[in-house]
Design a protein around this motif. Structure first.
Motif, PDB file in Angstrom:
ATOM      1  N   ALA A  21       0.863  -1.180   0.000  1.00 61.66           N
ATOM      2  CA  ALA A  21       0.000   0.000   0.000  1.00 61.66           C
ATOM      3  C   ALA A  21       0.897   1.226   0.000  1.00 61.66           C
ATOM      4  CB  ALA A  21      -0.917  -0.005   1.218  1.00 61.66           C
ATOM      5  N   SER A  22       0.964   1.920  -1.108  1.00 59.88           N
ATOM      6  CA  SER A  22       1.952   2.977  -1.318  1.00 59.88           C
ATOM      7  C   SER A  22       1.505   4.307  -0.721  1.00 59.88           C
ATOM      8  CB  SER A  22       2.207   3.149  -2.822  1.00 59.88           C
ATOM      9  OG  SER A  22       2.967   4.307  -3.068  1.00 59.88           O
ATOM     10  N   LEU A  23       2.292   4.815   0.210  1.00 55.46           N
ATOM     11  CA  LEU A  23       2.020   6.136   0.770  1.00 55.46           C
ATOM     12  C   LEU A  23       2.246   7.256  -0.256  1.00 55.46           C
ATOM     13  CD1 LEU A  23       3.515   5.721   4.367  1.00 55.46           C
ATOM     14  CD2 LEU A  23       1.123   5.603   3.661  1.00 55.46           C
ATOM     15  N   PRO A  24       3.286   7.194  -1.085  1.00 56.94           N
ATOM     16  CA  PRO A  24       3.412   8.217  -2.126  1.00 56.94           C
ATOM     17  C   PRO A  24       2.209   8.265  -3.066  1.00 56.94           C
ATOM     18  CG  PRO A  24       5.513   7.113  -1.828  1.00 56.94           C
ATOM     19  CD  PRO A  24       4.505   6.348  -1.021  1.00 56.94           C
ATOM     20  N   ARG A  25       1.642   7.109  -3.398  1.00 60.64           N
ATOM     21  CA  ARG A  25       0.441   7.094  -4.245  1.00 60.64           C
ATOM     22  C   ARG A  25      -0.732   7.778  -3.536  1.00 60.64           C
ATOM     23  NH1 ARG A  25      -1.055   2.169  -8.232  1.00 60.64           N
ATOM     24  NH2 ARG A  25       0.761   2.290  -9.600  1.00 60.64           N
ATOM     25  N   LEU A  26      -0.843   7.533  -2.230  1.00 61.65           N
ATOM     26  CA  LEU A  26      -1.904   8.198  -1.470  1.00 61.65           C
ATOM     27  C   LEU A  26      -1.722   9.714  -1.518  1.00 61.65           C
ATOM     28  CD1 LEU A  26      -4.349   8.107   0.457  1.00 61.65           C
ATOM     29  CD2 LEU A  26      -2.697   7.992   2.353  1.00 61.65           C
ATOM     30  N   ALA A  27      -0.474  10.152  -1.366  1.00 68.09           N
ATOM     31  CA  ALA A  27      -0.202  11.593  -1.420  1.00 68.09           C
ATOM     32  C   ALA A  27      -0.640  12.184  -2.752  1.00 68.09           C
ATOM     33  CB  ALA A  27       1.285  11.854  -1.179  1.00 68.09           C
ATOM     34  N   GLN A  28      -0.386  11.444  -3.845  1.00 72.95           N
ATOM     35  CA  GLN A  28      -0.819  11.916  -5.164  1.00 72.95           C
ATOM     36  C   GLN A  28      -2.336  12.011  -5.239  1.00 72.95           C
ATOM     37  OE1 GLN A  28       0.853   9.201  -8.015  1.00 72.95           O
ATOM     38  NE2 GLN A  28       2.972   9.722  -7.528  1.00 72.95           N
ATOM     39  N   ARG A  29      -3.026  10.993  -4.721  1.00 73.06           N
ATOM     40  CA  ARG A  29      -4.492  10.980  -4.782  1.00 73.06           C
ATOM     41  C   ARG A  29      -5.086  12.133  -3.971  1.00 73.06           C
ATOM     42  NH1 ARG A  29      -2.847   8.074  -7.997  1.00 73.06           N
ATOM     43  NH2 ARG A  29      -3.380   5.904  -8.463  1.00 73.06           N
ATOM     44  N   LEU A  30      -4.429  12.439  -2.828  1.00 70.26           N
ATOM     45  CA  LEU A  30      -4.942  13.514  -1.980  1.00 70.26           C
ATOM     46  C   LEU A  30      -4.453  14.880  -2.422  1.00 70.26           C
ATOM     47  CD1 LEU A  30      -4.529  11.888   1.573  1.00 70.26           C
ATOM     48  CD2 LEU A  30      -6.625  12.098   0.217  1.00 70.26           C
ATOM     49  N   GLY A  31      -3.472  14.906  -3.327  1.00 73.89           N
ATOM     50  CA  GLY A  31      -2.926  16.165  -3.807  1.00 73.89           C
ATOM     51  C   GLY A  31      -2.208  16.947  -2.727  1.00 73.89           C
ATOM     52  N   ASP A  32      -1.565  16.231  -1.790  1.00 72.80           N
ATOM     53  CA  ASP A  32      -0.936  16.910  -0.648  1.00 72.80           C
ATOM     54  C   ASP A  32       0.343  16.173  -0.256  1.00 72.80           C
ATOM     55  OD1 ASP A  32      -0.528  18.693   1.348  1.00 72.80           O
ATOM     56  OD2 ASP A  32      -2.271  18.145   2.556  1.00 72.80           O
ATOM     57  N   ALA A  33       1.265  16.058  -1.208  1.00 77.81           N
ATOM     58  CA  ALA A  33       2.501  15.316  -0.973  1.00 77.81           C
ATOM     59  C   ALA A  33       3.323  15.930   0.142  1.00 77.81           C
ATOM     60  CB  ALA A  33       3.326  15.256  -2.259  1.00 77.81           C
ATOM     61  N   ALA A  34       3.325  17.263   0.253  1.00 76.33           N
ATOM     62  CA  ALA A  34       4.145  17.935   1.267  1.00 76.33           C
ATOM     63  C   ALA A  34       3.673  17.580   2.671  1.00 76.33           C
ATOM     64  CB  ALA A  34       4.098  19.447   1.064  1.00 76.33           C
ATOM     65  N   ALA A  35       2.351  17.529   2.842  1.00 77.54           N
ATOM     66  CA  ALA A  35       1.823  17.222   4.174  1.00 77.54           C
ATOM     67  C   ALA A  35       2.236  15.826   4.612  1.00 77.54           C
ATOM     68  CB  ALA A  35       0.306  17.357   4.180  1.00 77.54           C
ATOM     69  N   LEU A  36       2.137  14.856   3.705  1.00 76.06           N
ATOM     70  CA  LEU A  36       2.534  13.494   4.067  1.00 76.06           C
ATOM     71  C   LEU A  36       4.025  13.409   4.341  1.00 76.06           C
ATOM     72  CD1 LEU A  36      -0.336  12.523   3.363  1.00 76.06           C
ATOM     73  CD2 LEU A  36       0.726  10.545   2.257  1.00 76.06           C
ATOM     74  N   ALA A  37       4.817  14.168   3.635  1.00 77.26           N
ATOM     75  CA  ALA A  37       6.263  14.150   3.843  1.00 77.26           C
ATOM     76  C   ALA A  37       6.624  14.611   5.243  1.00 77.26           C
ATOM     77  CB  ALA A  37       6.960  15.026   2.798  1.00 77.26           C
ATOM     78  N   HIS A  38       5.805  15.503   5.818  1.00 79.60           N
ATOM     79  CA  HIS A  38       6.093  16.047   7.141  1.00 79.60           C
ATOM     80  C   HIS A  38       5.337  15.328   8.260  1.00 79.60           C
ATOM     81  CE1 HIS A  38       8.573  19.384   5.742  1.00 79.60           C
ATOM     82  NE2 HIS A  38       7.696  19.545   4.751  1.00 79.60           N
ATOM     83  N   LEU A  39       4.652  14.243   7.918  1.00 79.16           N
ATOM     84  CA  LEU A  39       4.019  13.445   8.966  1.00 79.16           C
ATOM     85  C   LEU A  39       5.093  12.781   9.820  1.00 79.16           C
ATOM     86  CD1 LEU A  39       1.053  11.405   7.423  1.00 79.16           C
ATOM     87  CD2 LEU A  39       0.917  13.233   9.119  1.00 79.16           C
ATOM     88  N   PRO A  40       4.870  12.638  11.109  1.00 74.33           N
ATOM     89  CA  PRO A  40       5.807  11.855  11.927  1.00 74.33           C
ATOM     90  C   PRO A  40       5.921  10.430  11.391  1.00 74.33           C
ATOM     91  CG  PRO A  40       4.316  13.106  13.331  1.00 74.33           C
ATOM     92  CD  PRO A  40       3.799  13.247  11.923  1.00 74.33           C
TER      93      PRO A  40
END
Length: 921
Positions: A21-40
């Motif tokens: 289950a790809s987290l980068p793919r989720l970031a793309q779907r949500l259109g918020d890659a920066a927010a996921l990058a800064h998640l703990p």
């Protein structure tokens, strides 16, 4: 599994393909890659868990989006379902789990189901490590003799576990004499990244786990998200039931600098513990970051993670980085698996290096490791750090407080001696704080502050080569100067695994430790859990004769009242080399930073600084002695066990053949009369107070793990069943028998019921007679049960601190307690109470029993629960004259799922009904 966000992807490693289950793919779907990058880091693991378990029932797209859009300032309010990849158990907590599974098989059959419906659905591994006791010490055959006694004492329990190993799928047992559960987990069982076949597809996903020991968090040091839960919650996970939790706050802890010469990882962790306990992290995740991680070996990280329960955090995690891979390689993991860990972590944004984006945290702390100083912690709480240089004055102050009333007591030891306790020389010294005793033909004097136990024990430090090697080098240097342990000190060495023995032997340090009395006594959790064994009878007699306040110094993580040894009132946590130092000194009433440990064979004083090894020598010794071959050898056939283990008889069959004569294993009463449908959460009327307690009541106070007194309710029960006191074993070893454990609930010798001021012991007032009768808590509870009177417990702050001991909740419910009203609860115990159908209620902020004028003598009503929908309840306390005090209390059923569990009478009842409903031919 659903995939609403289309995150399924393929990962290729060494010519193998894995679905994930790809987290980068989720970031793309949500259109918020920066927010996921800064998640703990820890939040990313929770998020992946939700993606993989999306099912449209327990996990919805809204849950995934809530976790993905987590904000540092968020107050926890969104409930999610977390499903660990595996469960790990130790035998004290694991035996009752297997007992419950056996009982559930009986119960599901009565409800129309099949025995095989009760099976672990995820990998579940039990390590037998809590049953070895230090009966024999300071002699070459200590390991063998203690092991023989262990098997004699626990043959019935071990036979039961062997049955479980055969009867249940997905369940493995690591036999005794292997190591401590958390070290075995770190060195062998931990996967970091899991591989599993699901519906014909090979998946890769983070290794996550629940453990039935609160120090499961030790594996957080390896980048694995997991924490301690009660056995009840672990059983539910084993049966495939996800755990309901609120999306947590995450505290960032930045580490900078490096440790100074002369300080250890233990000093660091005691400093961190004090800081985080003061900061307040109960129920929160703690995540370590900063440039200091580059200079923090994996073993040091594991030491910090281990102590998470002592500062109250759910977990204390470090990210996966190059050091993680170094440790996997050192500990003998395959290169193929190491490649999977690295590739997966980098693909998911779980890899940490200098270029990793800075995570955002709910709050932050920072520590320059160069400011850490040599420390101990005690005398009764892990967060009460004492600088080594302050130990003399600090312990003197504690002794003064503890002995304030000594002159008012008669100090009579006649009963002690009559019961075989031995005799002390100079009984004219009764109550004077000194005693002259005979040891090995010599007269020695022991005084207040004498160290009578010096134990290198527990998972916290025995996993860490740096402090273990330092202890060995210190012992070598001390022996070379002619020093040895003081004769009244009971010394023990309990390595966390056989790998430790191998590298100490290879370095020539095991023999050096033995020279000063530190012989290996067993591979398991000994002194730290209360399995310190008896003191020499002469020392015990001297303690009683002088009414002494004596001390234990141990390299453990727990030092709560009454835990280490019944005769020892002061207990200090310390690094292994400091444990050795205090064995040499024989007293805490020395300032080891300025005063000599003793006199060398040349007649000159020997100071601690003279024999303390340098960090470079420690590092060189480790580099020259530890390698992957040691781990591969010791874990090559780890589940097989030795001749003693394989000689134990065990029954066969899907259903366990309960033995009515057993005092160890008994079918528990939880499911008696259970219907196919749940009930309702009803108000409580006419309740009496069973216990009225102050702050920091630990699970050791509620359900002790140590020795059973002959005149206690549990002792009387065992004697009535024909068990001689010498064969009582411990409360921890008898957790498979509810008749023993309910009698041991609130039976800690150090617990203080406020009905009796400062008096210690598990007694209460029974208000069913006039005047109220003073009774043992169990005896009073039985009278209340006969009267049909429900019970409540009143307590202060931090109720249920300590071990993830499900019996602290099981015993409470079996006594007839319907609710606990406290100022605050520790996370695991609150969850355990809910899991057993005991209602946790919290005083409103600024209120407590004293401020409300409660005495505990009142009759209580708890109303307005609204079948669990209410967030607050009304508590009415009515005194004998009819006067009432009415106040509000928070209802700590924190999620809708917890309300549902509570309606069923607990988690196990919920799961059992759910499984029985799926019965099929």
């Amino acid at each position: 599994m659903n995939d609403s966000f289309q995150t399924r992807d393929t990962l290729k490693v060494n010519d193998r393909s894995y679905t994930y289950a790809s987290l980068p793919r989720l970031a793309q779907r949500l259109g918020d890659a920066a927010a996921l990058a800064h998640l703990p880091y820890s939040m990313k693991i929770l998020l992946e868990n939700l993606l993989r378990h999306e099912d449209g029932i327990s996990v919805l797209p809204a849950h995934i989006e809530a976790a993905a859009r987590w904000k540092p300032a968020d107050v926890p309010h969104t409930e999610i379902a977390f499903m660990p990849a595996r469960v790990i158990l130790q035998d004290f907590t694991g035996v009752p789990c297997v007992v419950d599974f056996a009982a559930m098989r009986d119960a599901v059959v009565k409800l129309g189901g099949r025995p095989e419906q009760i099976n672990p659905q995820i990998p579940s591994e039990l390590v037998i490590d809590h049953s070895v006791q230090v009966d024999v010490f300071a002699r070459p055959d200590a390991l063998d003799v203690n092991g023989r006694i262990e098997f004699e004492r626990n043959a019935e329990r071990y036979g039961f576990l062997r049955w479980g190993q055969k009867a249940f799928e997905n369940f493995k047992v690591v036999p005794p004499n292997t190591g401590i559960v958390h070290q075995v987990n770190l060195e062998y069982l931990a996967r970091v990244v899991m591989e599993r076949e699901i519906d014909g597809t090979t998946w890769a996903f983070p290794d996550t786990l629940f453990g039935t020991d609160s120090h499961t968090t030790m594996v957080n040091g390896l980048g694995i998200l997991g924490w301690g839960v009660g056995g009840i919650e672990a059983e539910a996970a084993m049966l495939g039931e996800p755990s309901s939790m609120l999306i947590p706050q995450v505290v960032g802890f930045k580490l900078t600098g490096k440790l100074l010469e002369g300080t250890t990882a233990t000093d660091l962790v005691l400093t961190v513990t004090q800081m985080l306990r003061k900061h307040g992290v109960v129920g929160k995740f703690v995540e370590f970051h900063g440039e200091g991680l580059q200079r923090l070996p994996l073993a040091d990280r594991a030491t910090i993670g281990n102590m998470s329960p002592e500062y109250g955090a759910t977990c204390a995690i470090f990210p996966i980085d190059a050091e993680s891979l170094n440790y996997l390689r050192l500990s003998g993991r395959s290169e193929a698996h190491i490649a999977l860990v690295e590739t997966y972590a980098k693909a998911q944004g779980l890899w940490h290096d200098a270029d990793t984006p800075q995570a955002q945290y709910s709050s932050t702390l920072e520590l320059d490791m160069g400011t850490v100083l040599p420390s101990l912690a005690g005398p009764k709480r892990p967060q009460d750090r004492v600088l080594l240089s302050d130990m003399k004055s600090s312990t003197r102050q504690v002794i003064t407080q503890l002995t304030a009333k000594r002159d008012q007591r008669n100090g009579d030891v006649s009963n002690f001696i009559a019961e075989g306790g031995g005799a002390a020389v100079g009984n004219e010294q009764v109550g004077k704080g000194i005693a002259d005793i005979q040891l090995d033909g010599h007269s020695v004097r022991i005084k207040d502050g004498a160290v009578v136990i010096a134990a290198i024990t527990s998972c916290t430090n025995t996993s860490n080569p740096a402090v273990m090697v330092a202890a060995g080098l210190l012992a070598r240097n001390a022996a070379a100067r002619g020093l040895t342990r003081k004769p009244w000190v009971k010394t023990s060495l309990a390595p966390g695994s056989r790998v430790v023995t191998d590298y100490l032997q290879k370095a020539g340090l095991l023999a050096e430790l033995e020279k000063i009395g530190f012989y290996t006594v067993g591979y398991g959790c000994t002194t730290c859990i209360g399995n310190s064994g008896p003191l020499p009878v002469e020392v015990s007699a001297g303690i009683a004769a002088g009414d002494l306040c004596v001390v234990s110094v141990l390299s453990g993580n727990r030092n709560f009242e009454g835990r280490i040894h019944a005769e020892v009132k002061m207990n200090y946590l310390a690094s292994p080399p400091l444990v050795v130092a205090y064995a040499l000194a024989g007293s805490t009433e020395l300032d080891l930073s300025t005063e000599p440990l003793g006199t060398g064979s040349d007649g000159a004083p020997v100071y601690l600084k003279d024999i303390w090894p340098s960090s470079s020598e420690v590092a060189q010794t480790i580099a020259a002695t530890i390698g992957p071959e040691m781990f591969r050898k010791n874990y090559g056939d780890v589940f097989k066990g030795d001749a003693r283990w394989n000689a134990i008889a065990s029954p066969d069959g899907e259903l366990y053949a309960w033995d009515e004569a057993s005092t160890y294993i008994k079918n528990p009463p939880y499911f008696e009369g259970m219907s196919a449908s749940p009930g309702h959460i009803t108000d409580i009327h006419g309740a009496r107070v069973l216990g009225y307690f102050g702050d920091s009541i630990t699970t050791d106070h509620i359900s002790p793990a140590g020795s059973i007194k002959k005149d206690s309710p549990a002792g009387r029960y065992l004697v009535g069943r024909g068990v001689e006191p010498v064969h009582f074993n411990s409360y921890g070893s008898r957790r498979g028998n509810d008749d023993v454990m309910v009698r041991g609930t609130f039976a800690n010798i150090r617990i203080k019921n406020q009905f009796f001021g400062g008096e210690e012991g598990g007694n209460t007032l029974y208000f069913g007679s006039n005047p109220p009768e003073k009774l043992a808590i169990y005896d009073a509870a039985q009278k209340y049960k006969a009267d049909g009177t429900p019970l409540v417990v009143i307590a202060g702050k931090e109720y249920g601190t300590g071990s993830s001991r499900d019996w602290a909740a099981k015993g409470t419910v079996l006594l007839g307690v319907k609710a606990v009203i406290a100022e605050s609860f520790e996370r695991i115990h609150r969850s355990n109470l809910v899991g057993m159908g005991v209602l946790p209620l919290q005083f409103l902020d600024g209120q407590n029993a004293a401020s409300l004028g409660l005495t505990g003598t009142e009759t209580y009503a708890i109303t307005g629960l609204d079948d669990g929908a209410a967030k607050t309840a009304t508590v009415t306390a009515t005194d004998a004259a009819g006067a009432q005090k009415v106040f509000q209390a928070r209802v700590l059923l924190l999620t809708p799922k917890e309300v549902e569990y509570f309606r069923h009478g607990g988690i196990l009842h919920y799961v059992l009904r759910k499984l029985a409903a799926k019965k099929s031919a």
